[in-house]
Design a protein around this motif. Structure first.
Motif, PDB file in Angstrom:
ATOM      1  N   THR A  93       0.815  -1.214   0.000  1.00 12.30           N
ATOM      2  CA  THR A  93       0.000   0.000   0.000  1.00 12.30           C
ATOM      3  C   THR A  93       0.852   1.270   0.000  1.00 12.30           C
ATOM      4  O   THR A  93       2.033   1.245   0.361  1.00 12.30           O
ATOM      5  CB  THR A  93      -0.906   0.043   1.246  1.00 12.30           C
ATOM      6  OG1 THR A  93      -0.068   0.151   2.401  1.00 12.30           O
ATOM      7  CG2 THR A  93      -1.792  -1.190   1.340  1.00 12.30           C
ATOM      8  N   LYS A  94       0.191   2.360  -0.368  1.00 12.52           N
ATOM      9  CA  LYS A  94       0.822   3.680  -0.313  1.00 12.52           C
ATOM     10  C   LYS A  94       1.208   4.000   1.135  1.00 12.52           C
ATOM     11  O   LYS A  94       2.237   4.614   1.387  1.00 12.52           O
ATOM     12  CB  LYS A  94      -0.164   4.710  -0.867  1.00 12.52           C
ATOM     13  CG  LYS A  94       0.370   6.105  -0.966  1.00 12.52           C
ATOM     14  CD  LYS A  94      -0.658   6.997  -1.645  1.00 12.52           C
ATOM     15  CE  LYS A  94      -0.376   8.448  -1.394  1.00 12.52           C
ATOM     16  NZ  LYS A  94      -1.373   9.316  -2.021  1.00 12.52           N
ATOM     17  N   GLU A  95       0.383   3.561   2.087  1.00 12.48           N
ATOM     18  CA  GLU A  95       0.669   3.782   3.507  1.00 12.48           C
ATOM     19  C   GLU A  95       1.973   3.088   3.897  1.00 12.48           C
ATOM     20  O   GLU A  95       2.781   3.637   4.642  1.00 12.48           O
ATOM     21  CB  GLU A  95      -0.479   3.273   4.393  1.00 12.48           C
ATOM     22  CG  GLU A  95      -1.739   4.118   4.323  1.00 12.48           C
ATOM     23  CD  GLU A  95      -2.518   4.004   2.992  1.00 12.48           C
ATOM     24  OE1 GLU A  95      -2.463   2.929   2.332  1.00 12.48           O
ATOM     25  OE2 GLU A  95      -3.154   4.990   2.598  1.00 12.48           O
ATOM     26  N   GLU A  96       2.164   1.863   3.400  1.00  9.94           N
ATOM     27  CA  GLU A  96       3.418   1.140   3.687  1.00  9.94           C
ATOM     28  C   GLU A  96       4.602   1.860   3.031  1.00  9.94           C
ATOM     29  O   GLU A  96       5.681   1.950   3.632  1.00  9.94           O
ATOM     30  CB  GLU A  96       3.334  -0.300   3.184  1.00  9.94           C
ATOM     31  CG  GLU A  96       2.417  -1.173   4.021  1.00  9.94           C
ATOM     32  CD  GLU A  96       2.238  -2.553   3.430  1.00  9.94           C
ATOM     33  OE1 GLU A  96       2.482  -3.528   4.167  1.00  9.94           O
ATOM     34  OE2 GLU A  96       1.865  -2.674   2.245  1.00  9.94           O
ATOM     35  N   LEU A  97       4.394   2.369   1.832  1.00 11.99           N
ATOM     36  CA  LEU A  97       5.450   3.137   1.158  1.00 11.99           C
ATOM     37  C   LEU A  97       5.825   4.347   2.013  1.00 11.99           C
ATOM     38  O   LEU A  97       7.007   4.618   2.236  1.00 11.99           O
ATOM     39  CB  LEU A  97       4.980   3.585  -0.229  1.00 11.99           C
ATOM     40  CG  LEU A  97       5.918   4.551  -0.965  1.00 11.99           C
ATOM     41  CD1 LEU A  97       7.265   3.895  -1.247  1.00 11.99           C
ATOM     42  CD2 LEU A  97       5.276   5.039  -2.259  1.00 11.99           C
ATOM     43  N   HIS A  98       4.817   5.056   2.513  1.00 10.18           N
ATOM     44  CA  HIS A  98       5.072   6.224   3.355  1.00 10.18           C
ATOM     45  C   HIS A  98       5.796   5.830   4.645  1.00 10.18           C
ATOM     46  O   HIS A  98       6.665   6.564   5.116  1.00 10.18           O
ATOM     47  CB  HIS A  98       3.769   6.963   3.661  1.00 10.18           C
ATOM     48  CG  HIS A  98       3.342   7.854   2.540  1.00 10.18           C
ATOM     49  ND1 HIS A  98       2.830   9.106   2.742  1.00 10.18           N
ATOM     50  CD2 HIS A  98       3.372   7.681   1.197  1.00 10.18           C
ATOM     51  CE1 HIS A  98       2.560   9.660   1.563  1.00 10.18           C
ATOM     52  NE2 HIS A  98       2.875   8.802   0.623  1.00 10.18           N
ATOM     53  N   GLN A  99       5.448   4.670   5.176  1.00  9.94           N
ATOM     54  CA  GLN A  99       6.116   4.181   6.390  1.00  9.94           C
ATOM     55  C   GLN A  99       7.612   4.005   6.130  1.00  9.94           C
ATOM     56  O   GLN A  99       8.453   4.396   6.959  1.00  9.94           O
ATOM     57  CB  GLN A  99       5.480   2.850   6.815  1.00  9.94           C
ATOM     58  CG  GLN A  99       5.883   2.388   8.199  1.00  9.94           C
ATOM     59  CD  GLN A  99       5.231   1.058   8.569  1.00  9.94           C
ATOM     60  OE1 GLN A  99       4.257   0.614   7.955  1.00  9.94           O
ATOM     61  NE2 GLN A  99       5.777   0.414   9.578  1.00  9.94           N
ATOM     62  N   VAL A 100       7.953   3.468   4.976  1.00 13.75           N
ATOM     63  CA  VAL A 100       9.346   3.255   4.582  1.00 13.75           C
ATOM     64  C   VAL A 100      10.058   4.600   4.368  1.00 13.75           C
ATOM     65  O   VAL A 100      11.175   4.809   4.856  1.00 13.75           O
ATOM     66  CB  VAL A 100       9.390   2.376   3.297  1.00 13.75           C
ATOM     67  CG1 VAL A 100      10.744   2.412   2.648  1.00 13.75           C
ATOM     68  CG2 VAL A 100       8.982   0.950   3.623  1.00 13.75           C
ATOM     69  N   ILE A 101       9.394   5.522   3.677  1.00 13.68           N
ATOM     70  CA  ILE A 101       9.983   6.849   3.428  1.00 13.68           C
ATOM     71  C   ILE A 101      10.197   7.573   4.758  1.00 13.68           C
ATOM     72  O   ILE A 101      11.246   8.184   4.985  1.00 13.68           O
ATOM     73  CB  ILE A 101       9.095   7.684   2.472  1.00 13.68           C
ATOM     74  CG1 ILE A 101       9.048   7.049   1.080  1.00 13.68           C
ATOM     75  CG2 ILE A 101       9.620   9.128   2.383  1.00 13.68           C
ATOM     76  CD1 ILE A 101       8.019   7.661   0.130  1.00 13.68           C
ATOM     77  N   THR A 102       9.211   7.483   5.649  1.00 13.62           N
ATOM     78  CA  THR A 102       9.309   8.127   6.961  1.00 13.62           C
ATOM     79  C   THR A 102      10.464   7.538   7.766  1.00 13.62           C
ATOM     80  O   THR A 102      11.236   8.268   8.387  1.00 13.62           O
ATOM     81  CB  THR A 102       7.980   7.989   7.739  1.00 13.62           C
ATOM     82  OG1 THR A 102       6.953   8.635   6.975  1.00 13.62           O
ATOM     83  CG2 THR A 102       8.062   8.616   9.118  1.00 13.62           C
TER      84      THR A 102
END
Length: 120
Positions: free
Chosen positions: A34-43
């Motif tokens: 998910t995009k949320e998981e992508l954001h978690q990685v970027i964060t």
């Protein structure tokens, strides 16, 4: 030893995060993440929250500015392996190495790696 050229490094520095971000989203979503998981990685890598990620996209910052604003995770140096033909731990230009860290994390997410393994 796979060391990048000054031309390669300059090209990476000028790429905008906004131009690459949709490819990251597409890559992970195609693989069921998910995009949320992508954001978690970027964060995890940069310290940016969702609002800051969106602002960096909206203002079309280059990777140079993106990583200048980031607070790199102290464990980022644990990201190893080959991405785009370069061994990450051998890249000597910090900006290019940081960009490849991000690419590698997105790759691992898309390959279905467990989040706790990705976030070292």
């Amino acid at each position: 030893m796979s060391i990048t050229t000054p031309e390669h490094d300059a090209k990476i520095a000028k790429i905008t995060f906004a131009s690459v971000y949709p490819h990251y989203v597409n890559k992970v979503e195609k693989k069921g993440r998910t995009k949320e998981e992508l954001h978690q990685v970027i964060t995890w890598l940069t310290g940016f929250d969702d609002a800051m990620i969106q602002e960096l996209i909206d203002t079309k910052v280059t990777f140079e500015t993106f990583f200048a604003k980031a607070t790199l995770n102290p464990n980022a140096h644990l990201i190893k392996g080959v991405i785009c033909g370069y061994r990450i731990e051998d890249i000597t230009t910090p900006l290019t190495q940081q960009t490849r860290y991000l690419d590698k994390l997105v790759d691992e997410l898309a390959k279905g790696r467990k989040m706790e393994k990705i976030l070292r």
